[in-house]
Write a protein that holds these residues in place. Structure first.
Motif, PDB file in Angstrom:
ATOM      1  N   GLU A 226      -3.883   1.486   7.201  1.00 55.38           N
ATOM      2  CA  GLU A 226      -2.639   1.026   6.594  1.00 55.38           C
ATOM      3  C   GLU A 226      -2.644   1.245   5.081  1.00 55.38           C
ATOM      4  O   GLU A 226      -1.628   1.638   4.487  1.00 55.38           O
ATOM      5  N   VAL A 227      -3.813   1.022   4.464  1.00 56.82           N
ATOM      6  CA  VAL A 227      -3.928   1.250   3.016  1.00 56.82           C
ATOM      7  C   VAL A 227      -3.681   2.715   2.686  1.00 56.82           C
ATOM      8  O   VAL A 227      -2.891   3.057   1.785  1.00 56.82           O
ATOM      9  N   PHE A 228      -4.348   3.622   3.422  1.00 54.60           N
ATOM     10  CA  PHE A 228      -4.183   5.047   3.142  1.00 54.60           C
ATOM     11  C   PHE A 228      -2.755   5.511   3.422  1.00 54.60           C
ATOM     12  O   PHE A 228      -2.187   6.310   2.667  1.00 54.60           O
ATOM     13  N   GLN A 229      -2.160   5.027   4.508  1.00 53.36           N
ATOM     14  CA  GLN A 229      -0.788   5.414   4.815  1.00 53.36           C
ATOM     15  C   GLN A 229       0.187   4.900   3.760  1.00 53.36           C
ATOM     16  O   GLN A 229       1.133   5.588   3.375  1.00 53.36           O
ATOM     17  N   THR A 230      -0.081   3.686   3.277  1.00 56.59           N
ATOM     18  CA  THR A 230       0.759   3.155   2.197  1.00 56.59           C
ATOM     19  C   THR A 230       0.630   4.008   0.943  1.00 56.59           C
ATOM     20  O   THR A 230       1.625   4.272   0.242  1.00 56.59           O
ATOM     21  N   ALA A 231      -0.593   4.449   0.662  1.00 56.85           N
ATOM     22  CA  ALA A 231      -0.797   5.313  -0.506  1.00 56.85           C
ATOM     23  C   ALA A 231      -0.058   6.633  -0.355  1.00 56.85           C
ATOM     24  O   ALA A 231       0.576   7.126  -1.298  1.00 56.85           O
TER      25      ALA A 231
END
Length: 734
Positions: A226-231
Motif C-alpha cells: 500500500e505504501v509503494f502504491q501510494t507513492a
C-alpha cells in the motif's frame, strides 16, 4: 663558501673514532633544557583557600573585562567556579556570558553539562528548554535534550521533546531518530505514523522507500504494498515524475522479488521502463537485467538485453549523430529483434511495433545527411539507404515503400558532382524482381545519361547479357566506348562478346578499332588479346602480321621473345579449314611451328636491340634464346648462344660531384669485334692458346668471353628488369 658552494673535502678517509646515530640522539637528549613548570601550591587552611579563590576570581574578572566577547574565558571562569563547588557563582558566570552571546551553542552545552555534573537535572531541563526555544534549528541541542529525557527513563518526556522538534520540520536524521526511539520501545504503530507524517512533510522517493522497507521488516506486507502504491500514485505516470521515482519502482520490484512474486516484479519493471525514455533509465534497466538473469526465461532475458543495448546505442548517437557505424549496429539490432519475434510466433501487434522501431531507426539514420559534397563522406551513408530499401522489400514486403526509398535516395545524391553506381543498379534489379523490365531500363538509361560511369555501363551490360538481349548489349558497348574510347578492357570485353556469338568478322573489326585508338589506358592488354584471338583461331599469318605491327610500334624485348616463341608453337588449323575436316572428330588437328623462323626472329631481335644499344634487353633476349635452344636445339646451338653472352666488368668513373664511383658494365663479343678488330684478334689467339694449354694439362684461364659469361646473366637480369618495366609492350608472359 664565499660563492655559496659547499666546501671541498680534501680528506675523505674515515675518522679514527666513529660516532653512531644512537650516540648522537643520546647527546641531543642530554643537552635539551628542561621546560619551565609552575610551582605547586598547597593550601593548608581555609584562610589560604579564601585568599586563593579571591586571587583567582580577580584574575578571571580582569581577563573577561579585557576580552568580554571571548567565550573561552567565560567558560574557563564558570568551569573553575564549578570545580570549587560554587554552583551558584558558576550559574552567575554562565548567565552573564549568555547576556554577552545568547546564541553560542558551546556555551549552552557547557552550561547544561555543568548542571548535569552537579546532578541538577531540573536545572538542565530548564536550560535545554530555554536553548531549544531560542535556537530551534540547532539539532545538537535537541539531540542532547532527547538523550537526557531518555536517560532518565522519561520516554513520554522524550516523545514530547521530539514532537516539539518535528513541528519545525527538521532534516531526515531527526525523523529517523524519532522513529528509532519508538522502535527501541517496540511502538511500531507509532513509528509507522511518524513515517506517514515524514512523507507528508518531505515526499521524496528515498523516504517512501524507507517506509516500505520498514513495513516489510515488520511483516506487514499488505501495508508495504500500500505504501509503494501510494507513492506511485503520488508521483503520477508522466515521464518526469517516473524518472524521479525510479528508486521507488526499483525498491518495489525488489520487495516483490524477495517475496517470490516474480510476475508482480516483472510488471513493475515493465511499467516503469515503458514510461521512461531509454537514455534516462540505465540504472533501472541494469536492475531489470539482473532480475531476468536470475528469475526470467530465455525470451524475457533477451528482451532485457535488447533494451540495454538500445540505451547504449542511443547514448552513442546522441554524442555523434553522424557515426554511421553505430546506426548500422542499431538497425541490425532492431532487425534481429524482429526476426526473433517472428520465430517465437509473436502477435501481429508486436510484429508491427517491431517493424515500426526498425523504420524509426532507419529514418533517424538517413536524416543525418553528411556535410559537404565530398564523396568520401557519403560512402558509408549511402549504405543506410540501401539497407533500408532491402529491409522494406525482403522483410516487410512493402514494395511501394521500398521503391519510394530508392527514389528518395536518388534525389538526395548530388549526381552532378558524384554518384553511386550501386544505388542505381540495386534500384534497377529491384524493378526486375518486380517484373518491370521497362522501368529498370529507364532507370539505368537515366543513370547513364545523367552521370555516366564505368560501373554503370558494366552493370547495365551484364543485365542485358543475362537477359540475352545481345543487340542491346552491342548498343551499350558502343555507348560505353564512346564515353571512354581509351578503356582497353572495354574493347576486350566487347570483342569477347562477339567471339561468344561467333561473329568473328565483328570481333576483328572491334580489335582493329581498339588498336587504332590514339590513346589507350593499357594497350599491351588489347594487343595481347587480339593476338591470342588470332592464335586460337589458327590464323598464323594474321597473328604474325599483328606481331610485326606491334614491333613497329614498340620494339620491346618481351614482344620479340613472345614473337619467337609463337613461331615455334604448334597451332590449330584455321577455322575455315577446320570445318572442312571430319566433323565427327573431337580432336582439332594441329599445325607444327617452325623452329627456323623462331631462330630468325631471335636473330632479328638481337640485331634490333643491338642497333638500339639496349644491353640489358639483349641479355634478357639471350636468356630466353638459350632456354629455347636447350629445349629445341642441339649442343652447338646452345654453345653459339652461350658465346654471345657478355662479360661483366667494373669501371671507375667520376660522378657529378667529382667523386670516383664503381659501375658495372657489360661487354659483348660482337661489339668488341666491330669496334676493336685488332684487340679482338689478339683475344682470339689468347683463346686458342688457352685451349692448347688446357689440352696439355696446364691450368689456364678459359676464353675471355665464354668464361665470364657465366657471371653475366645475374647482373644483366637485374638491369634488364628495371629497364623493361618502364616500357609498354605485350608478350605471352604477361
Amino acid at each position: 663558501m664565499q660563492d655559496g658552494r659547499a666546501p671541498r673535502i680534501k680528506n675523505r678517509a674515515p675518522a679514527a673514532i666513529q660516532v653512531t646515530a644512537e650516540q648522537l640522539l643520546r647527546d641531543a637528549q642530554e643537552r635539551q633544557e628542561s621546560q619551565f613548570r609552575a610551582p605547586k601550591q598547597r593550601v593548608e587552611d581555609f584562610e589560604e583557600l579564601h585568599e586563593y579563590r579571591g586571587r583567582k576570581r580577580e584574575e578571571f574578572e580582569k581577563r573577561i573585562r579585557q576580552t568580554r566577547g571571548s567565550i573561552k574565558e567565560w567558560l574557563q571562569y564558570a568551569n573553575w567556579e564549578a570545580s570549587q563547588g560554587e554552583y551558584a557563582r558558576s550559574r552567575s558566570v554562565f548567565e552573564r556570558a549568555l547576556d554577552v552571546d545568547p546564541r553560542s551553542v558551546q556555551l549552552w552545552l557547557s552550561y547544561t553539562e555543568m548542571e548535569l555534573k552537579g546532578r541538577n537535572v531540573q536545572h538542565s531541563r530548564n536550560l535545554f528548554d530555554r536553548a531549544v526555544t531560542l535556537l530551534p534549528r540547532v539539532d545538537q541541542l535537541w539531540y542532547k535534550y532527547v538523550y537526557l529525557e531518555e536517560l532518565l527513563q522519561n520516554v513520554p518526556g522524550a516523545r514530547q521533546v521530539f514532537e516539539r522538534w518535528m513541528a519545525w520540520e527538521p532534516d531526515d536524521k531527526a525523523w529517523q531518530a524519532y522513529i528509532k526511539l519508538e522502535q527501541r520501545y517496540n511502538e511500531l504503530d507509532r513509528a509507522s505514523a511518524i513515517y506517514e507524517r515524514w512523507v507528508a512533510v518531505r515526499p521524496e522517493p528515498r523516504v517512501w522507500v524507507k517506509w516500505g522497507k520498514f513495513e516489510e521488516e515488520r511483516s506487514r506486507l499488505d501495508k508495504a504494498r500500500e505504501v509503494f502504491q501510494t507513492a506511485v500514485n503520488f508521483f503520477g505516470d508522466n515521464e518526469e515524475s517516473i524518472e524521479k521515482a525510479q528508486a521507488i519502482f526499483n525498491a518495489f520490484a525488489k520487495m516483490e522479488t524477495r517475496l517470490k512474486e516474480y510476475e508482480r516484479a516483472r510488471v513493475i519493471y515493465k511499467f516503469a521502463l515503458s514510461h521512461l525514455p531509454r537514455s534516462k533509465s540505465a540504472a533501472l534497466y541494469a536492475a531489470y537485467t539482473k532480475f531476468e538473469k536470475q528469475h526470467g526465461t530465455k525470451t524475457t532475458l533477451e528482451s532485457t538485453v535488447l533494451g540495454k543495448r538500445r540505451i547504449q546505442y542511443e547514448d552513442e548517437v546522441a554524442q555523434d549523430g553522424r557515426n554511421y557505424d553505430v546506426w548500422f549496429d542499431y538497425s541490425r539490432l532492431e532487425e534481429g529483434a524482429l526476426k526473433d519475434l517472428r520465430e517465437e510466433g509473436a502477435t501481429g501487434e508486436e510484429k508491427e511495433a517491431a517493424i515500426g522501431r526498425v523504420r524509426e531507426v532507419y529514418e533517424r539514420a538517413v536524416a543525418q545527411v553528411p556535410p559537404g559534397s565530398e564523396k568520401k563522406h557519403w560512402r558509408r551513408y549511402i549504405f543506410l539507404w540501401l539497407n533500408y530499401a532491402l529491409f522494406e522489400e525482403l522483410e516487410t514486403k512493402d514494395f511501394a515503400r521500398a521503391r519510394q526509398v530508392y527514389q528518395t535516395a536518388i534525389k538526395l545524391v548530388p549526381h552532378k558532382q558524384f554518384t553511386f553506381a550501386k544505388l542505381w543498379l540495386l534500384y534497377a534489379r529491384f524493378e526486375i524482381r518486380r517484373l518491370d523490365l521497362p522501368a529498370a531500363r529507364k532507370i539505368l538509361g537515366a543513370a547513364i545519361g545523367m552521370c555516366p560511369k564505368e560501373a554503370l555501363f558494366k552493370g547495365y551490360i551484364q543485365l542485358e547479357f543475362d537477359l540475352r538481349e545481345f543487340d542491346r548489349v552491342r548498343m551499350l558497348y558502343e555507348k560505353y566506348l564512346e564515353f571512354d574510347p581509351s578503356n582497353s578492357p572495354a574493347w576486350i570485353k566487347y570483342a569477347e562478346v562477339e567471339t561468344q556469338l561467333e561473329d568473328f568478322s565483328r570481333t576483328r573489326a572491334i580489335f582493329e578499332l581498339g588498336v587504332s585508338q590514339p590513346q589507350l589506358s593499357m594497350p599491351e592488354l588489347l594487343w595481347k588479346a587480339y593476338i591470342d584471338f588470332e592464335t586460337e583461331e589458327g590464323e598464323r599469318e594474321k597473328a604474325r602480321s599483328l606481331y610485326e605491327r606491334l614491333l613497329a610500334l614498340s620494339g620491346h624485348v618481351k614482344v620479340w621473345i613472345s614473337y619467337a616463341l609463337f613461331e615455334a608453337t604448334p597451332l590449330s588449323l584455321p577455322r575455315s579449314e577446320r570445318e572442312e575436316e571430319d566433323e565427327d572428330s573431337d580432336e582439332i588437328p594441329m599445325v607444327e611451328g617452325d623452329i627456323g623462323k623462331a631462330r630468325e626472329v631471335f636473330d632479328r631481335a638481337y640485331k634490333d636491340l643491338k642497333s638500339k644499344g639496349l644491353k640489358a634487353e639483349r641479355v634478357a633476349l639471350l636468356e630466353s634464346w638459350k632456354a629455347f635452344e636447350e629445349t629445341n636445339g642441339d649442343e652447338g646451338d646452345v654453345a653459339k648462344v652461350q658465346g654471345m653472352f657478355p662479360i661483366v666488368s667494373r669501371k671507375r668513373k667520376e660522378d657529378e660531384s667529382g667523386q670516383v664511383v664503381e659501375d658495372w658494365d657489360m661487354v659483348f663479343a660482337d661489339d668488341e669485334r666491330e669496334s676493336n678488330p685488332t684487340s679482338f684478334k689478339f683475344l682470339q689467339m689468347a683463346h686458342e692458346w688457352a685451349k692448347r694449354s688446357k689440352a696439355g694439362g696446364a691450368t689456364a684461364p678459359s676464353s675471355l668471353f665464354t668464361g665470364a659469361s657465366q657471371s653475366a646473366p645475374s647482373q644483366a637480369e637485374r638491369q634488364a628488369k628495371g629497364d623493361a618495366e618502364s616500357d609498354v609492350a605485350s608478350s605471352d608472359e604477361e
